[in-house]
Design a protein around this motif. Structure first.
Motif, PDB file in Angstrom:
ATOM      1  N   MET A   1       0.834  -1.558   0.237  1.00  0.00           N
ATOM      2  CA  MET A   1       0.246   0.148  -0.180  1.00  0.00           C
ATOM      3  C   MET A   1       0.337   0.852  -0.077  1.00  0.00           C
ATOM      4  O   MET A   1       0.885   2.531  -0.247  1.00  0.00           O
ATOM      5  N   LYS A   2       2.356   1.165   0.512  1.00  0.00           N
ATOM      6  CA  LYS A   2       2.763   2.217   0.468  1.00  0.00           C
ATOM      7  C   LYS A   2       3.385   2.331  -1.165  1.00  0.00           C
ATOM      8  O   LYS A   2       3.429   3.928  -0.770  1.00  0.00           O
ATOM      9  N   TRP A   3       3.256   1.690  -1.571  1.00  0.00           N
ATOM     10  CA  TRP A   3       3.965   1.775  -3.002  1.00  0.00           C
ATOM     11  C   TRP A   3       2.652   2.795  -3.796  1.00  0.00           C
ATOM     12  O   TRP A   3       3.167   3.748  -4.496  1.00  0.00           O
ATOM     13  N   ILE A   4       1.481   2.494  -3.249  1.00  0.00           N
ATOM     14  CA  ILE A   4       0.853   3.557  -4.184  1.00  0.00           C
ATOM     15  C   ILE A   4       0.618   4.400  -3.443  1.00  0.00           C
ATOM     16  O   ILE A   4       0.353   5.471  -4.632  1.00  0.00           O
ATOM     17  N   SER A   5       0.942   4.759  -2.166  1.00  0.00           N
ATOM     18  CA  SER A   5       0.634   5.957  -1.922  1.00  0.00           C
ATOM     19  C   SER A   5       1.522   7.205  -2.420  1.00  0.00           C
ATOM     20  O   SER A   5       1.263   7.915  -2.715  1.00  0.00           O
ATOM     21  N   LYS A   6       2.715   6.524  -2.613  1.00  0.00           N
ATOM     22  CA  LYS A   6       3.716   7.154  -3.120  1.00  0.00           C
ATOM     23  C   LYS A   6       3.925   7.707  -5.071  1.00  0.00           C
ATOM     24  O   LYS A   6       4.189   8.599  -5.104  1.00  0.00           O
ATOM     25  N   LYS A   8       0.521   7.423  -7.076  1.00  0.00           N
ATOM     26  CA  LYS A   8      -0.496   7.774  -7.181  1.00  0.00           C
ATOM     27  C   LYS A   8      -0.312   8.060  -8.626  1.00  0.00           C
ATOM     28  O   LYS A   8      -1.476   7.339  -9.663  1.00  0.00           O
TER      29      LYS A   8
END
Length: 49
Positions: A1-6, A8
């Motif tokens: 999920m961190k990759w998605i937030s970084k 977008k």
């Protein structure tokens, strides 16, 4: 999920690309979405692809 937030924008672009490709394949192989369209649009798209 961190990759998605970084990333977008990249993630949204990938989702958009997958949806567009799936739509083209649906029209090309006359899938469910294609069958739900009116007959006049179906014939136009069938001639186009």
């Amino acid at each position: 999920m961190k990759w998605i937030s970084k990333n977008k924008k990249i993630f949204l672009f990938l989702i958009f690309a997958v949806i567009v490709i799936a739509g083209v394949f649906d029209i090309k192989y006359e899938g469910l979405f294609f069958q739900l369209l009116p007959t006049s649009i179906q014939t136009f798209l069938a001639d186009l692809f």
